[in-house]
Design a protein around this motif. Sequence first.
Motif, PDB file in Angstrom:
ATOM      1  N   ALA A 185       0.831  -1.210   0.000  1.00 49.55           N
ATOM      2  CA  ALA A 185       0.000   0.000   0.000  1.00 49.55           C
ATOM      3  C   ALA A 185       0.864   1.257   0.000  1.00 49.55           C
ATOM      4  CB  ALA A 185      -0.915   0.001   1.219  1.00 49.55           C
ATOM      5  N   HIS A 186       0.461   2.230  -0.789  1.00 51.22           N
ATOM      6  CA  HIS A 186       1.099   3.539  -0.796  1.00 51.22           C
ATOM      7  C   HIS A 186       0.399   4.452   0.209  1.00 51.22           C
ATOM      8  CE1 HIS A 186       3.688   2.907  -4.371  1.00 51.22           C
ATOM      9  NE2 HIS A 186       2.773   1.982  -4.631  1.00 51.22           N
ATOM     10  N   TYR A 187       1.109   5.474   0.634  1.00 51.14           N
ATOM     11  CA  TYR A 187       0.544   6.396   1.625  1.00 51.14           C
ATOM     12  C   TYR A 187      -0.532   7.247   0.964  1.00 51.14           C
ATOM     13  CZ  TYR A 187       0.445   9.276   5.836  1.00 51.14           C
ATOM     14  OH  TYR A 187       0.058   9.909   6.991  1.00 51.14           O
ATOM     15  N   ARG A 188      -1.737   7.206   1.516  1.00 45.61           N
ATOM     16  CA  ARG A 188      -2.847   8.011   1.019  1.00 45.61           C
ATOM     17  C   ARG A 188      -3.532   8.651   2.220  1.00 45.61           C
ATOM     18  NH1 ARG A 188      -0.390   7.122  -2.835  1.00 45.61           N
ATOM     19  NH2 ARG A 188      -1.007   6.184  -4.820  1.00 45.61           N
ATOM     20  N   ALA A 189      -3.648   9.974   2.204  1.00 51.05           N
ATOM     21  CA  ALA A 189      -4.288  10.677   3.310  1.00 51.05           C
ATOM     22  C   ALA A 189      -5.767  10.324   3.380  1.00 51.05           C
ATOM     23  CB  ALA A 189      -4.111  12.188   3.146  1.00 51.05           C
TER      24      ALA A 189
END
Length: 287
Positions: A185-189
């Motif tokens: 998973a990539h960082y997503r706000a």
Amino acid sequence: MRAFAFVLLTFLAVLPVTAADPDPDPPNLMHASSWGERGDVSSYLVSEKLDGVRGHWTGERLLTRGGHAVDPPEWFTAGWPSTPMDGELWLGRGRFAAVSGIVRTREPVDAEWREVRFMVFDLPAHEGPFEVRARRIRTLLDGAAVRWLQPVRQFPVANADALDQRLERIVDAGGEGLMLHRRDAHYRAGRSDTLLKYKTSADAEARVVAHTPGRGRYRGMLGALVVERPDGLRFRLGTGFSDAQRADPPPVGSRVTYRYNGFTVNGVPRFARFLRLRPRRRDSPKD
């Protein structure tokens, strides 16, 4: 005299009006959803859910999740990387109230901050998947060599049974629960379905609307809090209090966190018990 009053009123009329400082903009952080058997456990890296105050290091200053400045002694952040970091200001298991008080104090007490650690669990500006970010955290903090700046330990879990066993051990040792973060998973706000919390019970907030008197050994003290959820449902919190808290209970109008295990057929939280008084709205410390 009239001329003087006229001049004075004219002068006051042209003075600038200073508005109250607005609430700060919160940083764009990723927030956890709840684990609900969301696929293959081996797709996640797992860590202990720390019961501290969430902090965001911008690369220059430390903020709460609500965007308020944290004011530690200057030495606390000296030598920290210029890389943005998400973490938890933590004293140890079961010490949330103590660390919350330290973090919310405007004039830092040096001796208190000597006990605090900033436990880093993510790098918001890093573009790689979480498994890569977790390795980068360890490298970054090894290079910083600051004793109270530490990575949150991430570990693989083979299957759901092993996850439940790990959760049981953490809770039995006084921990709060587990966090699961998808490796790819990539960082997503915002609220995420790739960052998940797993606990044996759930927490929620409610507003205190009344006190009921104690009986027996609690005569003259608090018996229970009558609280109201945001949807208007009212119920009682009668357990979870220390004797000191019963003698000086959360005031009417304050907000409290309670813990519960599911709901009754009428939608009332089952086995609801008091957990803590929420800080006044300078901060929202927990994820």
